[in-house]
Write a protein that holds these residues in place. Structure first.
Motif, mmCIF file in Angstrom:
data_model
loop_
_atom_site.group_PDB
_atom_site.id
_atom_site.type_symbol
_atom_site.label_atom_id
_atom_site.label_comp_id
_atom_site.label_asym_id
_atom_site.label_seq_id
_atom_site.Cartn_x
_atom_site.Cartn_y
_atom_site.Cartn_z
ATOM 1 N N VAL A 138 0.812 -1.207 0.000
ATOM 2 C CA VAL A 138 0.000 0.000 0.000
ATOM 3 C C VAL A 138 0.848 1.260 0.000
ATOM 4 O O VAL A 138 0.373 2.344 -0.321
ATOM 5 C CB VAL A 138 -0.987 0.021 1.191
ATOM 6 C CG1 VAL A 138 -2.020 -1.076 1.054
ATOM 7 C CG2 VAL A 138 -0.261 -0.070 2.511
ATOM 8 N N LYS A 139 2.141 1.151 0.372
ATOM 9 C CA LYS A 139 3.023 2.320 0.415
ATOM 10 C C LYS A 139 4.471 1.854 0.345
ATOM 11 O O LYS A 139 4.830 0.842 0.937
ATOM 12 C CB LYS A 139 2.787 3.093 1.714
ATOM 13 C CG LYS A 139 3.587 4.352 1.848
ATOM 14 C CD LYS A 139 3.270 5.045 3.174
ATOM 15 C CE LYS A 139 4.079 6.309 3.331
ATOM 16 N NZ LYS A 139 3.798 6.963 4.619
ATOM 17 N N LYS A 140 5.283 2.613 -0.388
ATOM 18 C CA LYS A 140 6.714 2.325 -0.464
ATOM 19 C C LYS A 140 7.474 3.545 0.032
ATOM 20 O O LYS A 140 7.148 4.667 -0.347
ATOM 21 C CB LYS A 140 7.145 2.034 -1.899
ATOM 22 C CG LYS A 140 6.552 0.808 -2.494
ATOM 23 C CD LYS A 140 7.031 0.654 -3.927
ATOM 24 C CE LYS A 140 6.185 -0.355 -4.662
ATOM 25 N NZ LYS A 140 6.523 -0.433 -6.072
ATOM 26 N N ARG A 163 6.302 -8.939 -3.495
ATOM 27 C CA ARG A 163 7.290 -8.609 -4.536
ATOM 28 C C ARG A 163 6.987 -7.160 -4.901
ATOM 29 O O ARG A 163 6.336 -6.869 -5.889
ATOM 30 C CB ARG A 163 7.157 -9.520 -5.758
ATOM 31 C CG ARG A 163 7.545 -10.940 -5.495
ATOM 32 C CD ARG A 163 9.055 -11.053 -5.331
ATOM 33 N NE ARG A 163 9.479 -12.428 -5.191
ATOM 34 C CZ ARG A 163 10.276 -12.847 -4.220
ATOM 35 N NH1 ARG A 163 10.699 -12.005 -3.306
ATOM 36 N NH2 ARG A 163 10.655 -14.094 -4.160
ATOM 37 N N VAL A 164 7.420 -6.262 -4.029
ATOM 38 C CA VAL A 164 6.961 -4.874 -4.046
ATOM 39 C C VAL A 164 7.282 -4.100 -5.320
ATOM 40 O O VAL A 164 6.673 -3.080 -5.582
ATOM 41 C CB VAL A 164 7.456 -4.102 -2.810
ATOM 42 C CG1 VAL A 164 6.917 -4.728 -1.538
ATOM 43 C CG2 VAL A 164 8.972 -4.041 -2.774
ATOM 44 N N PHE A 165 8.221 -4.574 -6.121
ATOM 45 C CA PHE A 165 8.560 -3.844 -7.332
ATOM 46 C C PHE A 165 7.931 -4.440 -8.579
ATOM 47 O O PHE A 165 8.340 -4.145 -9.692
ATOM 48 C CB PHE A 165 10.078 -3.732 -7.471
ATOM 49 C CG PHE A 165 10.674 -2.961 -6.331
ATOM 50 C CD1 PHE A 165 10.410 -1.611 -6.182
ATOM 51 C CD2 PHE A 165 11.443 -3.592 -5.377
ATOM 52 C CE1 PHE A 165 10.923 -0.886 -5.112
ATOM 53 C CE2 PHE A 165 11.961 -2.885 -4.304
ATOM 54 C CZ PHE A 165 11.704 -1.529 -4.174
#
Length: 109
Positions: free
Chosen positions: A19-21, A79-81
């Motif tokens: 939801v946020k990086k 896998r946030v990217f």
């Protein structure tokens, strides 16, 4: 696949969606990338990135586990990217310097 299995996978994906990086600086990064120019026998030069763990090049293992019921095991993890920020994959990871490939595979599984 049965409908309930797909619904379970979707619920895990929803639960792990980013939801946020926030950028975070790290002087002792676990992983680093080294770009290498590779000169080939055919005269071409290509650029490749080598991923290093704790500053060292290493090997990795990937496992395709098949159960006694003839099903497979997958992992669902952030896998946030990636576009969806969640990935579905086979169990895998880095081999430690002091372990065999079989030991690494069992640990990762």
């Amino acid at each position: 696949m049965r409908k309930e299995v797909i619904e379970t996978i979707h619920s895990y994906i929803e639960e792990m969606t980013t939801v946020k990086k926030e950028p975070k600086e790290s002087k002792n990064a676990f992983l680093s990338i080294e770009t290498v120019q590779c000169h080939l026998k055919n005269g071409k030069t290509i650029s490749r990135d080598q991923l290093k763990k704790n500053g060292k090049a290493g090997s990795a293992v990937v496992i395709l586990p098949i159960t006694k019921q003839n099903t497979t095991v997958i992992t669902i993890q952030p896998r946030v990217f990636t576009e969806k920020t969640v990935g579905i994959a086979l169990p895998a990871g880095y081999k430690e310097a002091n372990e065999t490939y079989e030991e690494a595979a069992l640990r990762e599984l």
